[in-house]
Design a protein around this motif. Sequence first.
Motif, PDB file in Angstrom:
ATOM      1  N   VAL A  15       0.752  -1.109   0.005  1.00  0.00           N
ATOM      2  CA  VAL A  15      -0.022  -0.038   0.122  1.00  0.00           C
ATOM      3  C   VAL A  15       0.742   1.240  -0.039  1.00  0.00           C
ATOM      4  O   VAL A  15       0.785   2.121  -0.694  1.00  0.00           O
ATOM      5  CB  VAL A  15      -1.043  -0.083   1.313  1.00  0.00           C
ATOM      6  CG1 VAL A  15      -1.741   1.109   1.393  1.00  0.00           C
ATOM      7  CG2 VAL A  15      -1.921  -1.134   1.053  1.00  0.00           C
ATOM      8  N   LYS A  16       1.914   1.310   0.766  1.00  0.00           N
ATOM      9  CA  LYS A  16       2.889   2.514   0.824  1.00  0.00           C
ATOM     10  C   LYS A  16       3.379   2.348  -0.315  1.00  0.00           C
ATOM     11  O   LYS A  16       3.641   3.694  -0.978  1.00  0.00           O
ATOM     12  CB  LYS A  16       3.900   1.915   2.008  1.00  0.00           C
ATOM     13  CG  LYS A  16       3.617   2.936   3.118  1.00  0.00           C
ATOM     14  CD  LYS A  16       5.032   2.799   4.079  1.00  0.00           C
ATOM     15  CE  LYS A  16       4.727   3.053   5.575  1.00  0.00           C
ATOM     16  NZ  LYS A  16       5.547   3.065   6.417  1.00  0.00           N
ATOM     17  N   PHE A  28       9.166  15.370  -1.068  1.00  0.00           N
ATOM     18  CA  PHE A  28       8.813  15.635   0.210  1.00  0.00           C
ATOM     19  C   PHE A  28       7.498  14.735   0.797  1.00  0.00           C
ATOM     20  O   PHE A  28       7.613  14.004   2.051  1.00  0.00           O
ATOM     21  CB  PHE A  28       8.600  17.191   0.778  1.00  0.00           C
ATOM     22  CG  PHE A  28       8.366  17.267   2.087  1.00  0.00           C
ATOM     23  CD1 PHE A  28       9.409  17.336   3.111  1.00  0.00           C
ATOM     24  CD2 PHE A  28       7.136  17.672   2.462  1.00  0.00           C
ATOM     25  CE1 PHE A  28       9.119  17.364   4.259  1.00  0.00           C
ATOM     26  CE2 PHE A  28       6.723  17.540   3.938  1.00  0.00           C
ATOM     27  CZ  PHE A  28       7.879  17.672   4.789  1.00  0.00           C
ATOM     28  N   SER A  29       6.602  14.708  -0.067  1.00  0.00           N
ATOM     29  CA  SER A  29       5.276  13.830   0.208  1.00  0.00           C
ATOM     30  C   SER A  29       5.766  12.518   0.310  1.00  0.00           C
ATOM     31  O   SER A  29       5.245  11.716   1.122  1.00  0.00           O
ATOM     32  CB  SER A  29       4.299  14.325  -0.876  1.00  0.00           C
ATOM     33  OG  SER A  29       3.692  15.594  -0.803  1.00  0.00           O
ATOM     34  N   VAL A  30       6.439  12.004  -0.827  1.00  0.00           N
ATOM     35  CA  VAL A  30       6.779  10.650  -0.558  1.00  0.00           C
ATOM     36  C   VAL A  30       7.817  10.380   0.455  1.00  0.00           C
ATOM     37  O   VAL A  30       7.768   9.224   1.125  1.00  0.00           O
ATOM     38  CB  VAL A  30       7.505  10.416  -2.111  1.00  0.00           C
ATOM     39  CG1 VAL A  30       8.055   8.704  -2.112  1.00  0.00           C
ATOM     40  CG2 VAL A  30       6.560  10.415  -3.237  1.00  0.00           C
ATOM     41  N   PHE A  31       8.800  10.970   0.705  1.00  0.00           N
ATOM     42  CA  PHE A  31       9.621  11.092   1.862  1.00  0.00           C
ATOM     43  C   PHE A  31       8.978  10.918   3.172  1.00  0.00           C
ATOM     44  O   PHE A  31       9.259  10.130   4.124  1.00  0.00           O
ATOM     45  CB  PHE A  31      10.767  12.080   1.842  1.00  0.00           C
ATOM     46  CG  PHE A  31      11.669  11.937   2.969  1.00  0.00           C
ATOM     47  CD1 PHE A  31      12.713  11.036   3.115  1.00  0.00           C
ATOM     48  CD2 PHE A  31      11.679  12.949   3.899  1.00  0.00           C
ATOM     49  CE1 PHE A  31      13.581  10.948   4.014  1.00  0.00           C
ATOM     50  CE2 PHE A  31      12.425  12.815   5.127  1.00  0.00           C
ATOM     51  CZ  PHE A  31      13.586  11.999   4.914  1.00  0.00           C
ATOM     52  N   SER A  32       8.117  11.723   3.326  1.00  0.00           N
ATOM     53  CA  SER A  32       7.366  11.828   4.652  1.00  0.00           C
ATOM     54  C   SER A  32       6.264  10.671   4.808  1.00  0.00           C
ATOM     55  O   SER A  32       6.040  10.179   6.011  1.00  0.00           O
ATOM     56  CB  SER A  32       6.545  13.180   4.590  1.00  0.00           C
ATOM     57  OG  SER A  32       5.547  13.361   3.656  1.00  0.00           O
ATOM     58  N   LEU A  33       6.059  10.133   3.679  1.00  0.00           N
ATOM     59  CA  LEU A  33       5.169   8.879   3.884  1.00  0.00           C
ATOM     60  C   LEU A  33       5.903   7.727   4.463  1.00  0.00           C
ATOM     61  O   LEU A  33       5.436   6.842   5.079  1.00  0.00           O
ATOM     62  CB  LEU A  33       4.575   8.526   2.451  1.00  0.00           C
ATOM     63  CG  LEU A  33       3.491   7.373   2.259  1.00  0.00           C
ATOM     64  CD1 LEU A  33       2.242   7.460   3.111  1.00  0.00           C
ATOM     65  CD2 LEU A  33       3.442   6.864   0.921  1.00  0.00           C
ATOM     66  N   TRP A  34       7.181   7.632   4.110  1.00  0.00           N
ATOM     67  CA  TRP A  34       7.831   6.699   4.579  1.00  0.00           C
ATOM     68  C   TRP A  34       8.584   6.735   5.741  1.00  0.00           C
ATOM     69  O   TRP A  34       8.852   5.919   6.583  1.00  0.00           O
ATOM     70  CB  TRP A  34       9.149   6.170   3.497  1.00  0.00           C
ATOM     71  CG  TRP A  34       8.517   5.507   2.345  1.00  0.00           C
ATOM     72  CD1 TRP A  34       8.158   6.111   1.268  1.00  0.00           C
ATOM     73  CD2 TRP A  34       8.206   4.308   2.065  1.00  0.00           C
ATOM     74  NE1 TRP A  34       7.651   5.395   0.019  1.00  0.00           N
ATOM     75  CE2 TRP A  34       7.678   4.045   0.832  1.00  0.00           C
ATOM     76  CE3 TRP A  34       8.302   3.022   2.904  1.00  0.00           C
ATOM     77  CZ2 TRP A  34       7.183   2.703   0.420  1.00  0.00           C
ATOM     78  CZ3 TRP A  34       8.074   1.746   2.452  1.00  0.00           C
ATOM     79  CH2 TRP A  34       7.718   1.863   1.325  1.00  0.00           C
TER      80      TRP A  34
END
Length: 64
Positions: free
Chosen positions: A5-6, A42-48
């Motif tokens: 999902v991530k 930044f959005s992708v990085f913060s998701l992880w």
Amino acid sequence: MPFVVKLGLSVMVALAAIAGWLYMGQLGQVGPQWALVFLGPFSVFSLWIFPEVMRSKSDGRKEP
């Protein structure tokens, strides 16, 4: 959140950022285009990086 999902969310966010960057380039909007260069990764990085909020029964609330 499960890995699949991530990963799927990361791919969708990255594709949306790329599409937005291309669209803003077509419109000639340089400022928003550079904002997408920062906000997409930044959005992708913060998701992880940031953990998922998990609520349990011991979160301080009293049960009636």
